[in-house]
Write an enzyme that holds these catalytic residues in place. Sequence first.
Site, mmCIF file in Angstrom:
data_model
loop_
_atom_site.group_PDB
_atom_site.id
_atom_site.type_symbol
_atom_site.label_atom_id
_atom_site.label_comp_id
_atom_site.label_asym_id
_atom_site.label_seq_id
_atom_site.Cartn_x
_atom_site.Cartn_y
_atom_site.Cartn_z
ATOM 1 N N GLN A 96 -7.641 0.270 3.981
ATOM 2 C CA GLN A 96 -8.483 -0.360 5.008
ATOM 3 C C GLN A 96 -9.898 -0.659 4.519
ATOM 4 O O GLN A 96 -10.684 -1.252 5.265
ATOM 5 C CB GLN A 96 -8.552 0.524 6.270
ATOM 6 C CG GLN A 96 -7.237 0.634 7.017
ATOM 7 C CD GLN A 96 -6.783 -0.694 7.650
ATOM 8 O OE1 GLN A 96 -7.546 -1.667 7.751
ATOM 9 N NE2 GLN A 96 -5.528 -0.742 8.066
ATOM 10 N N CYS A 115 5.089 2.770 18.102
ATOM 11 C CA CYS A 115 6.374 2.540 18.764
ATOM 12 C C CYS A 115 7.485 2.985 17.838
ATOM 13 O O CYS A 115 7.772 2.325 16.863
ATOM 14 C CB CYS A 115 6.541 1.043 18.973
ATOM 15 S SG CYS A 115 6.248 0.556 20.621
ATOM 16 N N GLY A 143 0.827 -1.209 0.000
ATOM 17 C CA GLY A 143 0.000 0.000 0.000
ATOM 18 C C GLY A 143 0.858 1.255 0.000
ATOM 19 O O GLY A 143 0.540 2.240 -0.679
ATOM 20 N N THR A 144 1.938 1.229 0.734
ATOM 21 C CA THR A 144 2.809 2.405 0.827
ATOM 22 C C THR A 144 3.357 2.779 -0.547
ATOM 23 O O THR A 144 3.348 3.952 -0.936
ATOM 24 C CB THR A 144 3.973 2.108 1.810
ATOM 25 O OG1 THR A 144 3.412 1.768 3.076
ATOM 26 C CG2 THR A 144 4.898 3.299 1.957
HETATM 27 N N1 PLP Z 1 -2.558 3.044 4.425
HETATM 28 C C1 PLP Z 1 -3.288 2.615 5.456
HETATM 29 C C2 PLP Z 1 -4.564 3.291 5.787
HETATM 30 C C3 PLP Z 1 -2.841 1.524 6.211
HETATM 31 O O1 PLP Z 1 -3.568 1.093 7.241
HETATM 32 C C4 PLP Z 1 -1.625 0.908 5.863
HETATM 33 C C5 PLP Z 1 -1.094 -0.215 6.672
HETATM 34 O O2 PLP Z 1 -1.393 -0.332 7.834
HETATM 35 C C6 PLP Z 1 -0.913 1.387 4.762
HETATM 36 C C7 PLP Z 1 -1.398 2.464 4.064
HETATM 37 C C8 PLP Z 1 0.386 0.771 4.333
HETATM 38 O O3 PLP Z 1 0.169 -0.448 3.690
HETATM 39 P P1 PLP Z 1 1.395 -1.473 3.509
HETATM 40 O O4 PLP Z 1 1.638 -2.067 4.831
HETATM 41 O O5 PLP Z 1 0.923 -2.466 2.510
HETATM 42 O O6 PLP Z 1 2.526 -0.661 2.996
#
Ligand code: PLP
Length: 400
Positions: free
Chosen positions: A187, A333, A80-81
Amino acid sequence: MSAAPAMRPDRVVYFDNNATTQVAPEVLQELLPYLGELYGNPSSMHFFGGQVGDRIEEARARLAGLLGAQPEEVIFSSCGTESDNAAIRSALDRNPGRRHIVTTRVEHPAVLSLCRRLEEERFRVTYLPVDADGLLDLNQADEAITDETAVVSVMWANNETGVLFPVEEIALMAKQRGAFFHTDAVQVIGKLPCNLARSAVDFLALSGHKLHAPKGVGALYIRRGTPFTPFMIGGHQEYGLRGGTENVASIIALGKAAELAATNMAEEQTRVRALRDRLEAGILRTAPGAVRNGPVQERLPNTSSISFEYIEGEAILLHLSDLGVCASSGSACTSGSLEPSHVLRAMGVPYTRVHGSLRLSLSRYNTDDEVDYVLEQLPPIVRRLRELSPVGREELAGHA
Ligand code: PLP
């Protein structure tokens, strides 16, 4: 925060599905051959690679089905990032005359940290505030987006509270002013219906490990006709939009996870919501000093964020962990120091409650029996911790 206890408890009761989810057994079954005998490279000319390439296209079609998109509007990424970074960077690159970004104060670090970096690169960023329930004010969004705005990035659902934002309305505001609109839907996808065919959204980011696929695979939706500058520059994979040999097994897994989510969504949403509501109502009724963070309605069906005044969320987590219950707190953390949640702070939650926050997030695999277990175990933990806190003790005595 210190790591989990050395002794593993007898049972695992997993209420931390916004952090990551269990890979569905059906997904694992489809994935495994591609870590074993079917190891071809989808870019190869021979049949052995070609059969893998076909499965990637099948996965793309399955995921597009869940999104209400066309397969060619979906590219796979590592997480996602990466998808968030790719969308925002591309939007800035393709709107070069404009140096303004609009986002919210409660985004995930995948967007927030990038925006802070972009400020260092001399972009101007407006961080929209939220109210006490964590909701956005559409008038403020409307005022913030101007003819100088290159991109608006607003998450669809918040990972800590589950609060949903009206992304469609904000997407329309962005379009009216010639800005791209991106949503971090990490999410939401797999939890709520999505129909991008009838939407003004240009980019949407999602992540496999939040919907019962493995970690390390994500996807980015790019609306057909939206100009795009690749973030990962390399080979011709993913229509030339994302270089790098595909994470074949995980992509196939994500396709299967998307198919499962699409098939079972209506039934699962109802069941998970009922479990979450029973869990939340029970905690609010029986645990001293418990307050819900966020509204009753406009949030994900699986998420509950609760604060307990005068105690530390981390202490609750460790006690729960000893009993096999996995949850999260509202603190991140970072290098040994406990940063209070930027989401709860943006909502104006008082410090005495921000530190005592607990996030419980459910999935299709949670059961009534697990809810009963937490309802049995959590209130006495909260009571004991409050007895140890001088202010909490006074409060308890006052309400006795
Ligand atoms: N965006 C949201 C709202 C998230 O909750 C998360 C992960 O917790 C991410 C982005 C990042 O996703 P990833 O862990 O696949 O990089």
